[in-house]
Design an enzyme around this catalytic site. Sequence first.
Site: not given
Ligand code: PEP
Ligand code: MG
Length: 564
Positions: A212, A319, A355, A454, A477, A488, A525
């Site tokens: 993030h 976010r 969100r 997700e 992501n 990640r 997204c």
């Molecule tokens: C994702 O997980 O792809 C997403 C857009 O949310 P974040 O990156 O904030 O977890």
């Molecule tokens: Mg996410």
Amino acid sequence: MVLYSASDITAAGADPSSAALLHGTPASRGIAFGRITFLKREAAPAPKRQVADAAAEQERFEKARTAAIAQLGQLYGASLEKLGEQNAVVFQIHQMMLDDPDYVQQINALIADEQCNAEYAVETVARRFAEIFEHMDNDYMRGRAADVMDVSRRVISILQLEQGVASPHQIKKYGDEPLILATDDLAPSETVQLDKDQVVGILTSAGSTRSHTVIFARTMGIPAVICMGDPLNESLEGAFVIVDGASGQVYVDPDEALIKSFKERKRNEDALRARLELFRGKETRTLSGRQIHLYANIGSADDIELVKAADAEGVGLFRSEYIYLQAKDFPSEEEQFQIYRDAARDLEGRKLIIRTLDIGADKTADYFMLKHEENPAMGMRAVRICLSRPEIFKTQLRALLRASVYGNLAIMFPMITAVDEVKSCLEKLDECRAELKAAGIPYKDDLEVGIMIETPAAALISDELAPLVDFFSIGTNDLTQFTLAVDRQNAEVGRFLNPYHHAVKKLIRMTVENAHQAGIWAGVCGELAADEGFTHELISLGVDEISVAPSSVLMLRARIATLA
Ligand code: PEP
Ligand code: MG
């Protein structure tokens, strides 16, 4: 500068320059010029927390202690040349303090006896030692009181960073010169608090491109290079550098010729952006005329200006946890209402998809008092927290409903894994509607409600989820992380985090097909959405909407215009 080993320095490619060149992983595009300033963290106060597993807590302490000793070794090496042995020796003294058996044993004993968190134990034992030193006759020993606190704060701030807690920090300024912030790693909550007018680049020795922190840097348009390793050390404090966020190269003390050539490159990039202006004010359509909705991802209401400047059709992902990360305590309904209302109003009818709180994993604020978890990405986070702490959730939902009358607002729930979860979220929303109605407070009845896809579970049951909501937004992501079982946040396994993996594509396809079957739209997204090389495939997979960092909007519109 002669502060690096030969292997750290390579000639600056074809550039006729004597600048030292450091390498890292490119994380956020753009060129920045500025002076390096290291983030100086002070440990935040360490409140006492009960822990279930004292042995695991002792292990956390041991890891943080080892990391602090390594940092001090680097500092010693760097200071030796710059400041001489006499001054550098303080870092060796600090290392010895962290190795002191009595200090280490007392901390471990406190964790075990009181079943408490490591941060609290380190602070308590450090104070004990400092007090003993302060009462000694010997001047030299009295001076060690500050040292034991200093070195303990280093350990506490490592422990807090690992938990995503931002420590109070200082940034040394160099007059009005733009700054390149350098640090071992940044917590997302630290990134969102950066002053964009001052900090024009970010360098970290660790990190991960899907973290993030990096996503926030991209959203804020700050060039960033991560995973630079040991060459990024405090001997670079104050050095003038050029950061190339596209190649991951950092030029230290560049000469005039190199500065000139990068200024030229920046001008060319600006010129390219100027050509993209042709696409401003246009719809986003493929050659065959198919329309794709192109939205922007943001983290703060301040970014609305960026969305408009980028000519995005709206916001595909706000976010909202940014608001919580920037706060010192839970933001009230009224505070949140004002933020959402202003954002909705400022977007002048453009879509605003907010969100709901996706806190947890790497995004934490200490007032949530989240327990330490072995695997927080798969622990208490997002709707799991919201549904188990409904007072927090409903405060946000009421604020969102109240703001809905001021624009084109939609609500989206993150980290969904089950039908019942969606139903519970919708029930909470209905309860809030009823409460507002009873109080005579207006809200929009027909506001769109969607969910993020997700997790593999959500993609696999997307046929069951689709009838419950108005849209899907695919978070590639997390979808990639959970499908491939690759963290990640962990740079070491970064090469396995392959968003182009066949399994991820299959899940995207399945999600889009199920959405269309149920007559709702599906967008993407996650960061993959901004990958120009993948746009064609995303469109072929049938996605209706793409949401990316504001800086990528016009570039993608231009790209889509070339696709069949
Ligand atoms: C994702 O997980 O792809 C997403 C857009 O949310 P974040 O990156 O904030 O977890
Ligand atoms: Mg996410």
